[in-house]
Design a protein around this motif. Structure first.
Motif: not given
Length: 335
Positions: A304-309, A320-325, A279-290
């Motif tokens: 939506r809460e944390r940025r993955p390492a 960098a994906c929580f699927l692998h963490a 889907p097209l991106e809709d709106g800004p993304v929080p600084e600390d989110a993916c």
């Protein structure tokens, strides 16, 4: 160069948490073109930078050749901080790191002959006398497969085809003896029939001259043909990196999977490739989110809460994906 404590050179370029922001026209929050990117370019390797338009690829290229400087973080070249080079050390850097631009019709000065255009870097870097410079121009044209060189010396750019112009750009880039080439979409403006020849030329130059090459493209089919490793960028963030064949065979990040699903195929054997529609991106993304959370088909609350390492798997393949963490997801869910 970084030597990793063993005496063996391990990196030509090292990017350490590099961020680049640009002021927004009319004020407001700045635009983040690159966001905390860390990676290395190894001696003699071809590293691919892939991603759609706006992912930060060209900004990365400009940082590597010091047309831009990082807002935060550090870029090391030969172990030294690139931002601190000046005077003769900066002049030497300009000779050792050369760039090949996307559009050979725009990057070549039409007032120059072929000889004058290729010779100019030798004049800038005060290399040799007239006879030595002419020999260097001939050698560069030969290496760039503009043969016989003497047939091209007195031509102007408008006498050349698109593929020949890009070979001319390559000849100019290698004439002063660089150790690194940064190639920003070098085949995207060329006919499909000549792209393979330019890719083969770049690989040959890596072998014969020992060059390290940063190859930038949105086209993963050409990235697969030429690179040893590939780094995938999304909205300025590094989302996946690893050996090219490993990334192409088993992409770990959903964005890489979507990019690969868009590559056309002529194969009629086996099941058709499943297209991953985003889907097209809709709106800004929080600084600390993916950064990819608004478009990801596998999005979870933690995204939506944390940025993955970057989570490294065997053989240097990281995503960098929580699927692998799973541990990080479980920990967040328990809070």
């Amino acid at each position: 160069m970084d030597r990793g404590g063993t005496g063996v050179v391990t990196a030509v370029f090292t990017l350490e948490e590099v961020t680049k922001r640009f002021p927004r026209r009319g004020g407001g929050a700045p635009i983040t073109a690159l966001d905390r990117v860390s990676l290395t370019l190894r001696p003699g390797e071809i590293l691919g930078l892939a991603g759609e338009s706006g992912s930060g690829k060209s900004t990365m290229a400009e940082l590597l050749v010091r047309l831009q400087t990082p807002t935060e973080g550090r870029i090391r070249f030969d172990g030294g901080d690139l931002a601190h080079l000046s005077g003769e050390t900066l002049h030497a850097f300009r000779r050792r790191v050369q760039m090949i631009f996307q559009d050979p019709y725009e990057s070549i000065n039409p007032r120059f002959t072929v000889r004058g255009w290729v010779e100019e870097p030798l004049l800038i870097h005060r290399t040799g006398g007239p006879a030595e410079r002419l020999a260097g121009v001939r050698e560069a044209l030969e290496r760039a497969e503009l043969r016989p060189p003497d047939a091209f010396l007195d031509l102007f750019p408008h006498h050349l085809s698109g593929g020949q112009r890009q070979r001319l750009s390559i000849a100019r880039a290698i004439v002063a003896g660089p150790s690194v080439l940064v190639a920003d979409e070098p085949v995207s403006m060329l006919d499909v029939s000549v792209r393979g020849g330019i890719l083969r030329l770049l690989r040959a130059l890596r072998e014969t001259l020992g060059l390290a090459i940063v190859y930038i493209s949105h086209d993963l089919s050409t990235v697969r043909q030429i690179t040893d490793r590939v780094a995938v960028l999304y909205r300025g963030s590094l989302v996946e990196i690893g050996p090219t064949e490993a990334v192409m065979r088993e992409p770990r990040h959903p964005y890489t999977q979507a990019l690969l699903s868009a590559i056309p195929t002529l194969s009629v054997d086996g099941p058709p490739r499943r297209r991953v529609a985003l889907p097209l991106e809709d709106g800004p993304v929080p600084e600390d989110a993916c950064r990819f959370a608004p478009r990801c088909p596998h999005v979870m609350p933690v995204c939506r809460e944390r940025r993955p390492a970057l989570v490294e798997q065997p053989a240097g393949h990281a995503a960098a994906c929580f699927l692998h963490a799973p541990d990080a997801v479980a920990k967040t869910s328990a809070v």
